[in-house]
Structure formats: C-alpha cells, structure tokens
Design an enzyme around this catalytic site. Sequence first.
Site, short mmCIF file in Angstrom:
data_model
loop_
_atom_site.label_atom_id
_atom_site.label_comp_id
_atom_site.label_asym_id
_atom_site.label_seq_id
_atom_site.Cartn_x
_atom_site.Cartn_y
_atom_site.Cartn_z
N CYS A 414 -17.09 19.52 16.04
CA CYS A 414 -18.08 20.33 16.75
C CYS A 414 -18.72 21.47 16.11
O CYS A 414 -17.90 22.17 15.58
CB CYS A 414 -17.54 20.77 18.11
SG CYS A 414 -18.44 21.98 19.15
N CYS A 417 -17.64 24.83 17.91
CA CYS A 417 -16.33 25.22 17.45
C CYS A 417 -16.08 25.51 16.08
O CYS A 417 -15.29 26.38 15.87
CB CYS A 417 -15.56 23.74 17.79
SG CYS A 417 -15.92 23.35 19.62
#
Length: 488
Positions: A414, A417
Amino acid sequence: MWKISLPAICVLFSAWFLGNFVLPWFQHNHERPQTQHTDHPSRLSDSQDQSCLCHLTGVLDDCFCDVESIDIFNNFKIYPRIKKLTERDYFRYYRVNLKRPCPFWPDDGHCSIKDCHVEPCPESKVPVGIKSGNYNKYSQASNSLSDVSECEQAKELGAINSTLSNQSKEAFADWARHDDAQDHFCELDDETSPDAEYVDLLLNPERYTGYKGPSAWRVWNSIYEENCFKPRSVYRPLNPLAPSRGDDDGEGFYKWLEGLCLEKRVFYRLISGLHSSINIHLCAEYLLDESWSHTVWGPNIHEFRQRFDTAETKAEGTRRLKNLYFLYLIELRALYKVAPYFERAIVSLYTGNVPEDGETKDLLLQIFNEIKAFPMHFDEKSMFAGHKMEAKTLKEEFRLHFKNISRIMDCVGCSKCRLWGKLQTQGLGTALKILFSEKEIQKLPEHSPSKGFQLTRQEIVALMNAFSRLSTSIYQLHNFRQMLEQQR
C-alpha cells in the site's frame, strides 16, 4: 363482592400484559441502531469494557516513568504544539521514493484500493527554499553555496548572505562529505532519484486504507521474526505460525525476552511500540461511511478492541500499549538531547518565507522548552555501557538490524502505508542516531556548520513527524478511553 373485584383483576391483567409484552417490544424497536464504529455487536460486560485501558497504568518497564505522567504531559503540553508545528510548510513536505523495489521477496504489486494511493505534490507548489538543493539542510546560510546557479536561487529567495568566505565554503564541503560517510540507522532514499517525489503529508494523512491480508502480515512477520534478535524456536504470542498450544499465553516468549540484555529488549519494545502506534492511527481514522458524495472517517471502537482488548489479544493489548509509551519516552529523550543543535542562531528551518520560518523556529523551541522541563526522561546511558569492544559490536548489530527494518518498508504494498512506514522508521532511526551522538552534539559550534554531527532536512522532517505520530496516538488513547466509558 364479585362486581367489586372484577375491575381490579382487569387492571392487574392489563398492567401485566403491558409490562411483559408491549413495553419490551417498544424498547426493542426504538433503541439506537448499533454501528460498527460505535458498539461491538455483542457488548462486553463492564469488567471487560475497558480491560486494555484500565490496566494501562503505573510505572513502565526499563525506566522510571509512569503512564499517567506521560498522558498529562503529552495531551496538555506537547500534542497541541506538535500538531501545529507539523502543519507548517517546513514539516509538511516530505521527499520520498515510493517506487523502490522490495529487496527481500518478489513484489506483490501495489494495492489497488483507492485509499492506498498517494497523491504527489507538484513541485510548483513546494516552497522554493525547500527544493533548492540536495544538501539544503535547514538554514538560510546553507542555501548560499558557491555554485553559480545556487547563488542565483539565493538572490531570488531574498537571501541575506549571498556569498560565503572560502573558509565557510570549505566547511560546507566537509559537511557534505561527512553526510555521505556517516553511519545511518536507516536506508535513506536518494533524493536526486527521478523516482523521488515531494508529498504533502497533510493531504495524504495516515489512516485505515483496507490494506491487509498475507502481504501486510508478511511485512510485520519479517520485522519481528528476522530482525528482533529472536531465535526461531521462540514464538511470539498470537503468531499464526506458532505450533498449536491452547494454553500458550506467551509465557515462554516473555521469559526469553526478560533474559535478554537491556539493548536487545529495548529494540523489541521499540518495534512493538511503533506497531502499536500505527494500529491506533488506523483505528482512530477508519472509513465509517462512504457514498458518491462524501466519505466519513473517524474512530472505530470495535477495531480498537480487536487489536488491544485483553480478551481479544490474550492479555497482549496492555503490553503493546505500554511499549508505545516506552517508544514515546525514547524519542522524547532524543529531542531533549538534540535541542542544542536547533537552538543555535544558524538554524532557521529555511523555506524562503522569512516571517513564517521565524515563527516555525519559535514554535519548535517552545516544544523543546517543554521537553526540557519534563522530569522523568529515559536514561540511555545504561545502554551499551559494558566492555568497550562488546558494546561497540552490540551497537553496530543494533544499527544494522534497524537499518534492515527500514529496507523492509519498501516491501509494503500500500503506497500510503509505505509512505508513513518509511517516514516513521526514518524518524525513529534519526532519534537513535541522536541518542548515540551525544559527544558530537556537545561539541557543536554556535555560529558555523558542524563537521561532527548534522541532520539533513529529511531527517528533521521525519524526526518531528514521527514524534507527532506518537503524540497523536497517546492523545487518541484518551479519546478511546472516553468512548469506552460512555458505552458502560
């Protein structure tokens, strides 16, 4: 007699019918509907309701500070100021390479969920003082190097000192060379790479994106299993790879952990604290509702319980949260140690906007003054204090393990992230670099660059934003505690 008692019997029957059938039906059909972010589908008893937070109290392990003192200090003195500081231009723009390949396993491909996406900032919107050069450290003077193009930039920015003496030029050259040779605790991105981009952190906040499953689990498992000085024969609590043992409450793991030297025990607690902090951010900024016209983000108490409740985590929740407080103390101590570096007149946190730069510096110094007044700092002198050669070897092992963790952040699928993972690991790595550079910081010259110790702008931005994330986590714990109390 019968005519007198019959109405009474009718009244009693009516009362019985209303109490047992009508009123319960009415209550059932008019109670507030439960949602995922307000109540657990099967509400816990009062004794369980605050289980992970009611045990979050008292003195922390490996130091002499208590949770309650940190709560008061952070929530009233630090959090309001650090939040305001990280909204300033100098701290909101972070240059990062999110396209570096994972060095440890084949790339799983990037997350396709729209909330995983990071929107880079067009360079036209980045303050010109920030993007003026790779060795643009933090001060106005450092933007006035001998190169002709950089001198022209300095004039455009209204720099006061457009030229430097030969001695100063030589000092800056030495400074840059030292930067390249310096031992870092993190794998640093090459800011000159064409894949490196500026990101506005305020427009790309850390929150729950939906990224989970085997890819996310593999990242954290690699961090814990391969980089925390742990033998494979010792299993972490709640590790799905551990042999099935119904009565396993982590006793073997914690017996092993307590048998470690302080340095290795601290290392594990730092990583656990970072993991806990990130989990709190995801619980506090959760996607609660989404439609074509709007999205609603906010705290999800059910998600918080799943990650930290004593019953849900087999008593791991309190340990995880205490490790967050321990990490907070470590980074707080680093800021205390590095304060003299920023208090020098040469430091101006340069963006090109002179009035705002001055206000940013003043706000930063206010935070340092609050930190210096805190009475219960972690004492890092107990670390690496044994035999000189053994301490040196252990310190290098400590550094390399953490540097490896920073490389694992390039394996996060991600993008958002990955962004916040890289920033927070770099911030912690910078804090460790500060703690282990005390002698160099004490020798800092007041009016010229230091050859022995300095921080790049990227390190400064990561350091303060990482600490801001920890401060926010502790503040959010207060909010979750209030939510749990309201549900009792």
